[in-house]
Scaffold this active site. Structure first.
Site, PDB file in Angstrom:
ATOM      1  N   HIS A   1       0.874  -1.192   0.000  1.00 44.08           N
ATOM      2  CA  HIS A   1       0.000   0.000   0.000  1.00 44.08           C
ATOM      3  C   HIS A   1       0.905   1.235   0.000  1.00 44.08           C
ATOM      4  O   HIS A   1       1.583   1.495  -0.987  1.00 44.08           O
ATOM      5  CB  HIS A   1      -0.922  -0.112   1.217  1.00 44.08           C
ATOM      6  CG  HIS A   1      -2.052   0.869   1.269  1.00 44.08           C
ATOM      7  ND1 HIS A   1      -2.435   1.628   0.206  1.00 44.08           N
ATOM      8  CD2 HIS A   1      -2.889   1.220   2.288  1.00 44.08           C
ATOM      9  CE1 HIS A   1      -3.456   2.401   0.548  1.00 44.08           C
ATOM     10  NE2 HIS A   1      -3.746   2.167   1.821  1.00 44.08           N
TER      11      HIS A   1
ATOM     12  N   ASP B   1       2.591   5.455  -7.140  1.00 47.30           N
ATOM     13  CA  ASP B   1       3.852   5.320  -6.408  1.00 47.30           C
ATOM     14  C   ASP B   1       5.062   5.134  -7.299  1.00 47.30           C
ATOM     15  O   ASP B   1       6.188   5.210  -6.826  1.00 47.30           O
ATOM     16  CB  ASP B   1       3.754   4.123  -5.446  1.00 47.30           C
ATOM     17  CG  ASP B   1       2.921   4.477  -4.243  1.00 47.30           C
ATOM     18  OD1 ASP B   1       2.957   5.645  -3.848  1.00 47.30           O
ATOM     19  OD2 ASP B   1       2.226   3.586  -3.727  1.00 47.30           O
TER      20      ASP B   1
ATOM     21  N   HIS C   1      -2.823  -2.114  -9.850  1.00 43.91           N
ATOM     22  CA  HIS C   1      -3.751  -1.452  -8.934  1.00 43.91           C
ATOM     23  C   HIS C   1      -5.033  -2.248  -8.893  1.00 43.91           C
ATOM     24  O   HIS C   1      -5.471  -2.760  -9.934  1.00 43.91           O
ATOM     25  CB  HIS C   1      -4.026  -0.013  -9.395  1.00 43.91           C
ATOM     26  CG  HIS C   1      -4.550   0.838  -8.305  1.00 43.91           C
ATOM     27  ND1 HIS C   1      -5.879   0.846  -7.961  1.00 43.91           N
ATOM     28  CD2 HIS C   1      -3.914   1.671  -7.452  1.00 43.91           C
ATOM     29  CE1 HIS C   1      -6.037   1.669  -6.945  1.00 43.91           C
ATOM     30  NE2 HIS C   1      -4.864   2.173  -6.604  1.00 43.91           N
TER      31      HIS C   1
HETATM   32  N1  ACO Z   1       4.153  -7.100 -10.534  1.00 43.57           N
HETATM   33  C1  ACO Z   1       3.972  -8.303 -11.112  1.00 43.57           C
HETATM   34  N2  ACO Z   1       2.804  -8.935 -11.189  1.00 43.57           N
HETATM   35  C2  ACO Z   1       1.749  -8.331 -10.629  1.00 43.57           C
HETATM   36  C3  ACO Z   1       1.845  -7.073 -10.008  1.00 43.57           C
HETATM   37  C4  ACO Z   1       3.113  -6.452  -9.977  1.00 43.57           C
HETATM   38  N3  ACO Z   1       3.275  -5.274  -9.422  1.00 43.57           N
HETATM   39  N4  ACO Z   1       0.640  -6.712  -9.548  1.00 43.57           N
HETATM   40  C5  ACO Z   1      -0.194  -7.711  -9.876  1.00 43.57           C
HETATM   41  N5  ACO Z   1       0.476  -8.680 -10.523  1.00 43.57           N
HETATM   42  C6  ACO Z   1      -0.078  -9.898 -11.109  1.00 43.57           C
HETATM   43  C7  ACO Z   1      -0.478 -10.887 -10.034  1.00 43.57           C
HETATM   44  O1  ACO Z   1       0.588 -11.756  -9.712  1.00 43.57           O
HETATM   45  C8  ACO Z   1      -1.625 -11.582 -10.685  1.00 43.57           C
HETATM   46  O2  ACO Z   1      -1.116 -12.477 -11.617  1.00 43.57           O
HETATM   47  P1  ACO Z   1      -1.837 -13.911 -11.869  1.00 43.57           P
HETATM   48  O3  ACO Z   1      -3.183 -13.558 -12.440  1.00 43.57           O
HETATM   49  O4  ACO Z   1      -0.931 -14.635 -12.792  1.00 43.57           O
HETATM   50  O5  ACO Z   1      -1.938 -14.562 -10.520  1.00 43.57           O
HETATM   51  C9  ACO Z   1      -2.321 -10.493 -11.479  1.00 43.57           C
HETATM   52  O6  ACO Z   1      -1.287  -9.539 -11.765  1.00 43.57           O
HETATM   53  C10 ACO Z   1      -3.448  -9.825 -10.764  1.00 43.57           C
HETATM   54  O7  ACO Z   1      -2.934  -9.226  -9.604  1.00 43.57           O
HETATM   55  P2  ACO Z   1      -3.653  -9.213  -8.201  1.00 43.57           P
HETATM   56  O8  ACO Z   1      -2.636  -9.543  -7.142  1.00 43.57           O
HETATM   57  O9  ACO Z   1      -4.896 -10.056  -8.264  1.00 43.57           O
HETATM   58  O10 ACO Z   1      -4.090  -7.741  -8.102  1.00 43.57           O
HETATM   59  P3  ACO Z   1      -4.628  -7.044  -6.793  1.00 43.57           P
HETATM   60  O11 ACO Z   1      -5.687  -6.134  -7.245  1.00 43.57           O
HETATM   61  O12 ACO Z   1      -4.963  -8.051  -5.750  1.00 43.57           O
HETATM   62  O13 ACO Z   1      -3.339  -6.263  -6.265  1.00 43.57           O
HETATM   63  C11 ACO Z   1      -1.749  -4.574  -5.907  1.00 43.57           C
HETATM   64  C12 ACO Z   1      -3.147  -4.916  -6.459  1.00 43.57           C
HETATM   65  C13 ACO Z   1      -1.639  -5.014  -4.439  1.00 43.57           C
HETATM   66  C14 ACO Z   1      -1.554  -3.073  -5.996  1.00 43.57           C
HETATM   67  C15 ACO Z   1      -0.690  -5.322  -6.765  1.00 43.57           C
HETATM   68  O14 ACO Z   1      -0.791  -4.902  -8.106  1.00 43.57           O
HETATM   69  C16 ACO Z   1       0.716  -5.095  -6.244  1.00 43.57           C
HETATM   70  O15 ACO Z   1       1.156  -5.804  -5.323  1.00 43.57           O
HETATM   71  N6  ACO Z   1       1.465  -4.097  -6.820  1.00 43.57           N
HETATM   72  C17 ACO Z   1       2.803  -3.817  -6.372  1.00 43.57           C
HETATM   73  C18 ACO Z   1       2.761  -2.977  -5.106  1.00 43.57           C
HETATM   74  C19 ACO Z   1       2.311  -1.558  -5.383  1.00 43.57           C
HETATM   75  O16 ACO Z   1       2.800  -0.885  -6.288  1.00 43.57           O
HETATM   76  N7  ACO Z   1       1.398  -1.075  -4.527  1.00 43.57           N
HETATM   77  C20 ACO Z   1       0.891   0.274  -4.605  1.00 43.57           C
HETATM   78  C21 ACO Z   1      -0.562   0.285  -5.003  1.00 43.57           C
HETATM   79  S1  ACO Z   1      -1.120   1.919  -5.145  1.00 43.57           S
HETATM   80  C22 ACO Z   1      -1.400   2.408  -3.604  1.00 43.57           C
HETATM   81  O17 ACO Z   1      -1.633   1.670  -2.684  1.00 43.57           O
HETATM   82  C23 ACO Z   1      -1.340   3.831  -3.370  1.00 43.57           C
END
Ligand code: ACO
Length: 446
Positions: free
Chosen positions: A285, A380, A324
């Site tokens: 987050h 971010d 996201h």
């Molecule tokens: N890098 C690589 N793969 C990713 C990423 C990433 N940053 N984010 C999602 N994925 C992949 C997942 O592994 C998943 O793959 P799969 O379908 O093969 O299993 C798919 O994309 C869907 O992702 P979810 O985890 O279901 O997406 P969710 O909505 O649950 O997560 C989150 C969103 C937590 C932001 C995620 O994208 C993440 O961890 N990003 C990196 C951390 C980040 O930048 N956080 C800041 C968010 S913005 C904020 O809070 C202000």
């Protein structure tokens, strides 16, 4: 067509009339139910009437991590994740950013309208009046270890403030509630700056009533203790204020949900804000911008980008600052931030990490793995590079996120308190553990 074969009879459509309802047939009982649809949703408790037997508890909806569950009705922030739209109280983020400063936006979020001239003057007075911290809070902060993470200090200090303002427990007293709102918004930069000065072993600088909100933070962080003659660069103050506008609210995200959940138990706003800040501390987050810089530093040169991408695609790590839960096309905040970067770099010099970030974005957004999963840079991805160029250490990044998000948390908390439909948050579970069992007699004490 062979003789015995007949053309299939036309299926007659059931005589259903269009209505704003969901018509459900329970395959277990073949009973029919009608559940009204409002605001594009069904009221989940309506499902409880669907029961397999007289003793059945009723149908639950299972939604781990609330991926398809609206927990409230809200009039604060509108997001269309597919179209990349973000609006506060109806105003597009692109119009607010650059035209209204953070404190005007904070007023908008909390009060539902932009302030008029007199309202703004009163609001600024109230915020300025409450920027100081009680001397005992200062002593409390002094006792943290010298290398304590400033976000950990912020979480604890917010919770500690609750013991200084016991009146804050009167959450349904409008005047007292407003006073705590002023205090929390006003004290965030002071707590943040004290946490930073503590970490570098320098004397705390007190807030100054002559400075603007972001300007005050920069002065309290960077002013040498031997002089009072220090004015932060106006370009940097303005850029920081704009970043504050972009981070002020983002509807029902993880930390806001924490604020609402703890608030639903009628805890005071300092305790709720500590819980929200604790959620924001997490690397998925508010901690993500810190992780982006660590990742970009690890990559070091553009040549190492393919290796990083391979690791991400092999599922060994995440590409921090990408993806996201809501935005599946573009994060409008990321685009505004990219533009701010050039103003900042004109003052600070270009941050070499920007070139790696731009190349990484280019590679990622044209790669099938990221395209298929709708992964784009989020707010971010670039904010950390700007913060770093402005001289903030990475540990301070989540704190810089928390400072403006306080107004969003408070607006959401107040909306929750005044919403007659809201009760204490208490989700259901699907129990999948052991059936009833007993301790064997041999193991029972004789
Ligand atoms: N890098 C690589 N793969 C990713 C990423 C990433 N940053 N984010 C999602 N994925 C992949 C997942 O592994 C998943 O793959 P799969 O379908 O093969 O299993 C798919 O994309 C869907 O992702 P979810 O985890 O279901 O997406 P969710 O909505 O649950 O997560 C989150 C969103 C937590 C932001 C995620 O994208 C993440 O961890 N990003 C990196 C951390 C980040 O930048 N956080 C800041 C968010 S913005 C904020 O809070 C202000």
């Amino acid at each position: 067509m062979p003789k015995r074969m007949q053309a299939p009879k036309k299926k007659t459509a059931p005589l259903l009339k269009k209505d704003h309802a969901l018509h459900i047939v329970d395959g277990r009982t073949l009973k029919e139910y009608t559940v009204p649809i409002q605001h594009g949703s069904i009221h989940a408790p309506d499902l409880r009437q669907i029961r397999a037997s007289e003793t059945d508890f009723g149908l639950l909806s299972y939604d781990p991590s609330f991926q398809n569950t609206a927990s409230c009705k809200s009039g604060i922030t509108f997001i269309d994740g597919n179209a990349g739209i973000l609006r506060y109280r109806g105003y597009p983020i692109e119009e607010l950013a650059g035209n209204r400063n953070y404190l005007e936006v904070a007023y908008l979020l909390i009060n539902g309208r932009l302030p008029g001239k007199n309202q703004l003057a009163e609001w600024l007075h109230n915020i300025t009046y409450h920027t100081m911290l009680h001397e005992n809070i200062k002593k409390f902060m002094d006792d943290f270890h010298h290398d304590a993470h400033p976000m950990g200090m912020l979480v604890c200090t917010l919770a500690g403030l609750s013991t200084f303002y016991p009146e804050a427990k009167a959450i349904f007293d409008t005047d007292l509630r407003q006073r705590q709102i002023h205090r929390l918004i006003a004290k965030m930069p002071t707590i943040a700056a004290f946490a930073y000065r503590h970490s570098i072993g320098m004397a705390y600088i007190y807030p100054s009533n002559d400075l603007g909100y972001a300007e005050n933070l920069l002065a309290m962080m960077h002013r040498p203790s031997w002089t009072t003659d220090y004015t932060p660069d106006p370009v940097l103050s303005k850029a920081l204020d704009l970043l504050f506008v972009l981070h002020a609210d983002h509807e029902q995200n993880c930390s806001t949900e924490a604020m609402r959940t703890v608030g639903s138990a009628h805890a005071d706003p300092y305790t709720c804000a500590a819980a929200a800040a604790a959620a924001l501390y997490g690397p998925l987050h508010g901690g993500a911008n810190e992780q982006v810089i660590r990742m970009l530093k690890e990559v070091r040169t553009k040549e190492n980008i393919p290796k990083l991408i391979r690791q991400v695609k092999a599922g060994r790590r995440l590409l921090m600052g990408f993806g996201h839960r809501i935005y599946k096309n573009r994060d409008p905040r990321a685009e505004i931030i990219k533009k701010v970067a050039s103003d900042v770099f004109a003052v600070t010099g270009r941050n070499p990490l920007l070139d790696i970030a731009l190349e990484l974005e280019k590679v990622a957004i044209s790669d099938d793995y990221f395209i298929k999963r709708h992964l784009y840079p989020n707010v971010d991805f670039y904010s950390g590079i700007i913060y770093q160029s402005m001289g903030f250490p990475v540990d301070m990044f989540p704190v810089l996120f928390a400072i403006p998000r306080m107004s969003g948390w408070l607006a959401q908390w107040q909306e929750m308190l005044l919403d007659p439909e809201q009760r204490i948050t208490r989700p259901r579970q699907l129990y999948v553990g052991s059936r009833l069992r007993h301790i064997p007699e041999a193991e029972q004490p004789s």
